[in-house]
Design a protein around this motif. Structure first.
Motif, short mmCIF file in Angstrom:
data_model
loop_
_atom_site.label_atom_id
_atom_site.label_comp_id
_atom_site.label_asym_id
_atom_site.label_seq_id
_atom_site.Cartn_x
_atom_site.Cartn_y
_atom_site.Cartn_z
N CYS A 148 0.83 -1.20 0.00
CA CYS A 148 0.00 0.00 0.00
C CYS A 148 0.87 1.25 0.00
O CYS A 148 2.08 1.19 0.25
N SER A 169 2.43 -0.46 4.07
CA SER A 169 1.87 -1.64 4.73
C SER A 169 1.59 -2.70 3.67
O SER A 169 1.62 -2.42 2.46
N TYR A 210 -0.96 -5.97 2.36
CA TYR A 210 -2.32 -6.55 2.39
C TYR A 210 -2.27 -7.88 1.66
O TYR A 210 -1.72 -7.98 0.57
N TYR A 265 -9.54 -1.75 3.86
CA TYR A 265 -8.15 -1.48 4.22
C TYR A 265 -7.40 -0.82 3.07
O TYR A 265 -6.69 0.17 3.27
N THR A 266 -7.56 -1.34 1.87
CA THR A 266 -6.81 -0.78 0.74
C THR A 266 -7.41 0.52 0.22
O THR A 266 -6.68 1.36 -0.33
N ARG A 306 -5.62 3.34 1.61
CA ARG A 306 -4.16 3.31 1.47
C ARG A 306 -3.72 3.21 0.01
O ARG A 306 -2.73 2.57 -0.30
#
Length: 82
Positions: free
Chosen positions: A10, A14, A16, A40-41, A44
């Motif tokens: 990301c 981070s 994923y 989550y993505t 980011r």
């Protein structure tokens, strides 16, 4: 068509992990589609594909995904570099 376990990097560096049958479609969803991307993505973006491995069935892909998700970030970075 095989199942693919993948790792994305990301924008905040981070990682994923997920599974799919169509990596190109899924990567596009993570980067462009607010409805289909993982929450989550979405927060980011942009994300880039840094690792993938094929599995013959969903069961083995899901098991491998669970193993990778339990890894530390350092262990994931080693996996990515191999």
């Amino acid at each position: 068509m095989d199942w693919i376990v993948y790792i994305l990097r990301c924008a905040d560096n981070s990682l994923y992990t997920g599974i799919t049958r169509d990596i190109n479609r899924r990567l596009k969803e993570h980067n462009e589609d607010n409805r289909l991307a993982a929450a989550y993505t979405r927060a980011r973006r942009p994300v880039s594909l840094v690792y993938q491995e094929s599995h013959h069935d969903r069961s083995s892909a899901t098991k491998r995904e669970a193993i990778i998700k339990k890894m530390s970030k350092i262990e994931k970075e080693i996996l990515i570099k191999q």
